[in-house]
Write an enzyme that holds these catalytic residues in place. Structure first.
Site, short mmCIF file in Angstrom:
data_model
loop_
_atom_site.label_atom_id
_atom_site.label_comp_id
_atom_site.label_asym_id
_atom_site.label_seq_id
_atom_site.Cartn_x
_atom_site.Cartn_y
_atom_site.Cartn_z
N HIS A 9 0.83 -1.21 0.00
CA HIS A 9 0.00 0.00 0.00
C HIS A 9 0.87 1.26 0.00
O HIS A 9 1.56 1.54 0.96
CB HIS A 9 -0.89 -0.04 1.25
CG HIS A 9 -1.82 1.11 1.38
ND1 HIS A 9 -1.74 2.03 2.39
CD2 HIS A 9 -2.88 1.48 0.62
CE1 HIS A 9 -2.72 2.91 2.25
NE2 HIS A 9 -3.41 2.61 1.19
N HIS A 51 -0.84 10.29 -3.35
CA HIS A 51 -2.14 9.83 -2.85
C HIS A 51 -3.25 10.86 -2.97
O HIS A 51 -4.39 10.51 -3.25
CB HIS A 51 -2.03 9.38 -1.39
CG HIS A 51 -3.31 8.86 -0.85
ND1 HIS A 51 -4.21 9.64 -0.14
CD2 HIS A 51 -3.89 7.63 -0.96
CE1 HIS A 51 -5.26 8.90 0.19
NE2 HIS A 51 -5.10 7.69 -0.30
CA CA Z 1 -4.93 3.95 -3.09
#
Ligand code: CA
Length: 289
Positions: A9, A51
């Site tokens: 992630h 992000h």
């Molecule tokens: Ca993502």
């Protein structure tokens, strides 16, 4: 348990500033199945791996370009050219209002030297490592806020698909899974942009659990938050539709008893894969006898 798909992630974001090439190289060495990219466009349509649509929670944009904020006080990736973005330094995530780190025990703020990079840079890093190590680790790109991009006159999905195709990721045999939170956009990617890639519908809200029928018409899997999987009926309905489940986000430094919880999720067939900030720890758990 070895079948659990591990998705790094934002890279090895539990250990290095998220979405830096350093975090991706470290993630690669931890042998996940996929490494995640979040993608936002620059002013000159360069896909940037970051992000948020904002720059001010992971870079020093306030110091480098103090006058370039919008009326809401935020600094937007889309207001800067790639050449300008390269002048910024990246750091561990912090609260843009207080400056305090989001995860105080992770990598320290403002230490060492990290930069933004393009989606192409990251594909070349992963493909290069695939060549030099003989492994085959996949991409897991997320198209961020397509509706916002559209109001700014940009078709982010089209650009991301073009870059993927240029590097050989064209269909469901490609080692790539494309993800998005926007239901309409995922549908558009399948039906209008005619992508043959494996698609994942990210899910955040309770009410979205009623949409499995529609999702199964264009996607192969769902990416729900871990909390949505507490609902047995929802998991059962997802299985009936033949959709795989890649849940987010396992943070081993934040979630108490994560090993017990993850094992229970695997054993009750609630999860096929997991997005994690600590791919090494999940790998160690699922690959020991
Ligand atoms: Ca993502």
């Amino acid at each position: 348990m070895e079948e659990l798909v591990i998705i790094a992630h934002r890279g090895a974001s539990g250990y290095l500033p998220e979405h830096t090439l350093e975090a991706k190289a470290m993630a690669y060495a931890m042998q996940p199945d996929y490494i995640e990219q979040d993608i936002v466009l620059s002013k000159d349509n360069v896909p940037i791996v970051i992000h948020d649509i904002h720059l001010d929670a992971v870079t020093n944009v306030k110091e480098v370009f103090p006058k370039r904020k919008r009326v809401d006080g935020r600094y937007y990736v889309i207001d800067f050219t790639w050449e300008e973005l390269q002048k910024l330094n990246v750091t561990e995530r912090f609260d843009y209002q207080t400056g305090k780190p989001v995860f105080p025990d992770r990598f320290p703020i403002d230490k060492s030297h990290f930069k933004l990079h393009t989606f192409q840079d990251e594909i070349e890093l992963i493909q290069g490592l695939n060549q030099s190590t003989g492994k085959d680790i996949g991409l897991y790109p997320e198209i961020k806020e397509p509706a916002f991009h559209r109001t700014e006159g940009k078709d982010i999905s089209k650009i991301v698909l073009e870059v993927l195709a240029a590097y050989g990721y064209k269909d469901n045999n490609s080692n790539c899974i494309l993800q998005c939170f926007d239901f309409q956009e995922n549908k558009r990617i399948r039906n209008h942009l005619k992508s043959k890639l494996t698609l994942v519908q990210l899910m955040e809200f309770e009410h979205e659990k009623d949409s499995l029928e529609i999702i199964s018409e264009y996607a192969q899997g769902i990416g729900p938050s871990l909390s949505l999987l507490k609902d047995n009926k929802f998991v059962e309905n997802t299985r009936k539709k033949g959709l795989f489940i890649h849940a987010y986000t396992l943070r081993t430094d934040v979630m108490s008893n994560w090993k017990t919880k993850l094992k229970a999720f695997i054993l009750t067939n609630r999860i096929d894969g997991v997005f994690t900030d600590q791919p090494d720890q999940v790998y160690n758990l699922t690959h020991t006898r």
